[in-house]
Design a protein around this motif. Structure first.
Motif, PDB file in Angstrom:
ATOM      1  N   UNK A   1       0.692  -1.218   0.044  1.00 17.23           N
ATOM      2  CA  UNK A   1       0.049  -0.144  -0.161  1.00 17.23           C
ATOM      3  C   UNK A   1       0.701   1.315  -0.122  1.00 17.23           C
ATOM      4  N   UNK A   2       1.987   1.252   0.633  1.00 14.07           N
ATOM      5  CA  UNK A   2       2.789   2.595   0.589  1.00 14.07           C
ATOM      6  C   UNK A   2       3.190   2.987  -0.654  1.00 14.07           C
ATOM      7  N   UNK A   3       3.552   2.118  -1.716  1.00 14.22           N
ATOM      8  CA  UNK A   3       3.882   2.435  -3.233  1.00 14.22           C
ATOM      9  C   UNK A   3       2.843   2.180  -4.105  1.00 14.22           C
ATOM     10  N   UNK A   4       1.516   1.546  -3.594  1.00 14.99           N
ATOM     11  CA  UNK A   4       0.327   1.459  -4.427  1.00 14.99           C
ATOM     12  C   UNK A   4       0.772   0.394  -5.557  1.00 14.99           C
ATOM     13  N   UNK A   5       1.191  -0.511  -5.093  1.00 18.51           N
ATOM     14  CA  UNK A   5       1.637  -1.755  -5.963  1.00 18.51           C
ATOM     15  C   UNK A   5       0.913  -3.123  -5.427  1.00 18.51           C
ATOM     16  N   UNK A   6       0.883  -4.009  -6.369  1.00 19.83           N
ATOM     17  CA  UNK A   6       0.426  -5.345  -6.101  1.00 19.83           C
ATOM     18  C   UNK A   6       1.255  -6.310  -6.661  1.00 19.83           C
ATOM     19  N   UNK A   7       1.607  -7.461  -5.988  1.00 16.00           N
ATOM     20  CA  UNK A   7       2.250  -8.780  -6.730  1.00 16.00           C
ATOM     21  C   UNK A   7       1.343  -9.685  -7.177  1.00 16.00           C
TER      22      UNK A   7
ATOM     23  N   UNK B   1      -6.047   3.046  -8.781  1.00 16.40           N
ATOM     24  CA  UNK B   1      -6.726   3.524  -7.664  1.00 16.40           C
ATOM     25  C   UNK B   1      -6.221   2.787  -6.367  1.00 16.40           C
ATOM     26  N   UNK B   2      -5.627   3.505  -5.466  1.00 25.19           N
ATOM     27  CA  UNK B   2      -5.070   2.998  -4.258  1.00 25.19           C
ATOM     28  C   UNK B   2      -6.113   2.231  -3.431  1.00 25.19           C
ATOM     29  N   UNK B   3      -7.012   2.807  -3.591  1.00 21.26           N
ATOM     30  CA  UNK B   3      -8.135   1.969  -2.634  1.00 21.26           C
ATOM     31  C   UNK B   3      -8.513   0.646  -3.332  1.00 21.26           C
TER      32      UNK B   3
ATOM     33  N   UNK C   1      -6.459  -1.608  -3.249  1.00 19.04           N
ATOM     34  CA  UNK C   1      -5.589  -2.568  -2.296  1.00 19.04           C
ATOM     35  C   UNK C   1      -6.125  -2.784  -1.476  1.00 19.04           C
ATOM     36  N   UNK C   2      -7.150  -2.308  -0.944  1.00 15.30           N
ATOM     37  CA  UNK C   2      -8.031  -2.322   0.347  1.00 15.30           C
ATOM     38  C   UNK C   2      -8.826  -3.741   0.002  1.00 15.30           C
ATOM     39  N   UNK C   3      -9.081  -3.969  -1.056  1.00 13.51           N
ATOM     40  CA  UNK C   3     -10.265  -5.051  -1.418  1.00 13.51           C
ATOM     41  C   UNK C   3      -9.355  -6.477  -1.188  1.00 13.51           C
ATOM     42  N   UNK C   4      -8.138  -6.538  -1.425  1.00 17.78           N
ATOM     43  CA  UNK C   4      -7.130  -7.661  -1.437  1.00 17.78           C
ATOM     44  C   UNK C   4      -6.214  -8.085  -0.434  1.00 17.78           C
ATOM     45  N   UNK C   5      -6.037  -9.354  -0.148  1.00 23.25           N
ATOM     46  CA  UNK C   5      -4.862  -9.602   0.549  1.00 23.25           C
ATOM     47  C   UNK C   5      -4.097 -10.761   0.148  1.00 23.25           C
ATOM     48  N   UNK C   6      -2.685 -10.851   0.297  1.00 20.04           N
ATOM     49  CA  UNK C   6      -1.762 -11.966   0.126  1.00 20.04           C
ATOM     50  C   UNK C   6      -2.671 -13.317   0.259  1.00 20.04           C
ATOM     51  N   UNK C   7      -2.396 -14.244  -0.709  1.00 23.23           N
ATOM     52  CA  UNK C   7      -3.033 -15.592  -0.750  1.00 23.23           C
ATOM     53  C   UNK C   7      -4.238 -15.506  -1.481  1.00 23.23           C
ATOM     54  N   UNK C   8      -5.012 -14.408  -1.664  1.00 24.98           N
ATOM     55  CA  UNK C   8      -6.432 -14.327  -2.157  1.00 24.98           C
ATOM     56  C   UNK C   8      -6.317 -14.681  -3.713  1.00 24.98           C
ATOM     57  N   UNK C   9      -7.431 -15.306  -4.177  1.00 20.10           N
ATOM     58  CA  UNK C   9      -7.568 -15.768  -5.555  1.00 20.10           C
ATOM     59  C   UNK C   9      -8.246 -14.486  -6.339  1.00 20.10           C
ATOM     60  N   UNK C  10      -7.906 -13.801  -7.170  1.00 22.64           N
ATOM     61  CA  UNK C  10      -8.455 -12.783  -7.921  1.00 22.64           C
ATOM     62  C   UNK C  10      -8.710 -12.879  -9.525  1.00 22.64           C
TER      63      UNK C  10
ATOM     64  N   UNK D   1       3.176   2.104 -18.284  1.00 24.19           N
ATOM     65  CA  UNK D   1       3.347   1.170 -16.915  1.00 24.19           C
ATOM     66  C   UNK D   1       2.208   0.110 -16.780  1.00 24.19           C
ATOM     67  N   UNK D   2       2.432  -1.273 -16.592  1.00 28.56           N
ATOM     68  CA  UNK D   2       1.272  -2.140 -16.578  1.00 28.56           C
ATOM     69  C   UNK D   2       0.526  -1.743 -15.309  1.00 28.56           C
ATOM     70  N   UNK D   3      -0.781  -1.562 -15.542  1.00 20.91           N
ATOM     71  CA  UNK D   3      -1.587  -1.101 -14.209  1.00 20.91           C
ATOM     72  C   UNK D   3      -2.827  -1.927 -14.199  1.00 20.91           C
ATOM     73  N   UNK D   4      -3.013  -2.295 -13.122  1.00 23.16           N
ATOM     74  CA  UNK D   4      -4.267  -2.994 -12.829  1.00 23.16           C
ATOM     75  C   UNK D   4      -5.265  -1.994 -12.919  1.00 23.16           C
ATOM     76  N   UNK D   5      -6.526  -2.362 -13.771  1.00 24.72           N
ATOM     77  CA  UNK D   5      -7.585  -1.092 -13.811  1.00 24.72           C
ATOM     78  C   UNK D   5      -8.795  -1.620 -13.364  1.00 24.72           C
ATOM     79  N   UNK D   6      -8.926  -3.011 -13.059  1.00 27.04           N
ATOM     80  CA  UNK D   6     -10.156  -3.517 -12.438  1.00 27.04           C
ATOM     81  C   UNK D   6      -9.535  -4.913 -11.542  1.00 27.04           C
ATOM     82  N   UNK D   7     -10.255  -5.013 -10.367  1.00 29.02           N
ATOM     83  CA  UNK D   7      -9.811  -6.323  -9.673  1.00 29.02           C
ATOM     84  C   UNK D   7     -10.979  -6.526  -9.019  1.00 29.02           C
TER      85      UNK D   7
END
Length: 119
Positions: free
Chosen positions: A58-64, A86-88, A90-99, A109-115
């Motif tokens: 969340x500090x850099x607004x990225x997800x692996x 949108x940094x918000x 990242x509030x919807x997901x957590x490590x280990x979650x299937x998406x 830059x490769x950017x997640x626009x929907x999750x």
């Protein structure tokens, strides 16, 4: 002179026919990130990729994400870090979650626009 005008008319006619044949192809192309599915153009954002969240930063607004093939970008399955639109998000997901998610290129830059959670 008449022969030259006749040749120009033939050239113009040929170009007109070529333009008439090519124009529908360009019109059907829509955008670079759209995907053709079952003969119809599908908006790219509706093409979702399955993945598993490996890390949320969340500090850099990225997800692996460990993901399958990202068809709209021609990307093979792998694990990589993405920016999020949108940094918000990242509030919807957590490590280990299937998406299911959609990535597009935003500002080069490769950017997640929907999750969304995978069902």
């Amino acid at each position: 002179m008449n022969a030259m005008i006749k040749n120009i008319r033939h050239l113009a006619l040929a170009c007109g026919w070529a333009g008439a044949l090519v124009a529908p192809v360009w019109a059907a192309a829509a955008t670079v990130t759209d995907t053709v599915k079952a003969g119809a153009i599908v908006p790219a954002e509706s093409v979702l990729t399955e993945g598993v969240v490996k890390k949320v930063d969340k500090t850099v607004g990225k997800i692996t994400i460990q993901h399958g093939e990202i068809r709209n970008l021609g990307m093979m399955p792998m694990t990589m870090m993405f920016r999020v639109k949108d940094p918000a998000m990242l509030e919807q997901v957590q490590a280990g979650q299937k998406i299911r998610f959609h990535v597009d290129i935003v500002n080069n830059a490769y950017t997640v626009v929907r999750i969304e959670p995978s069902k």
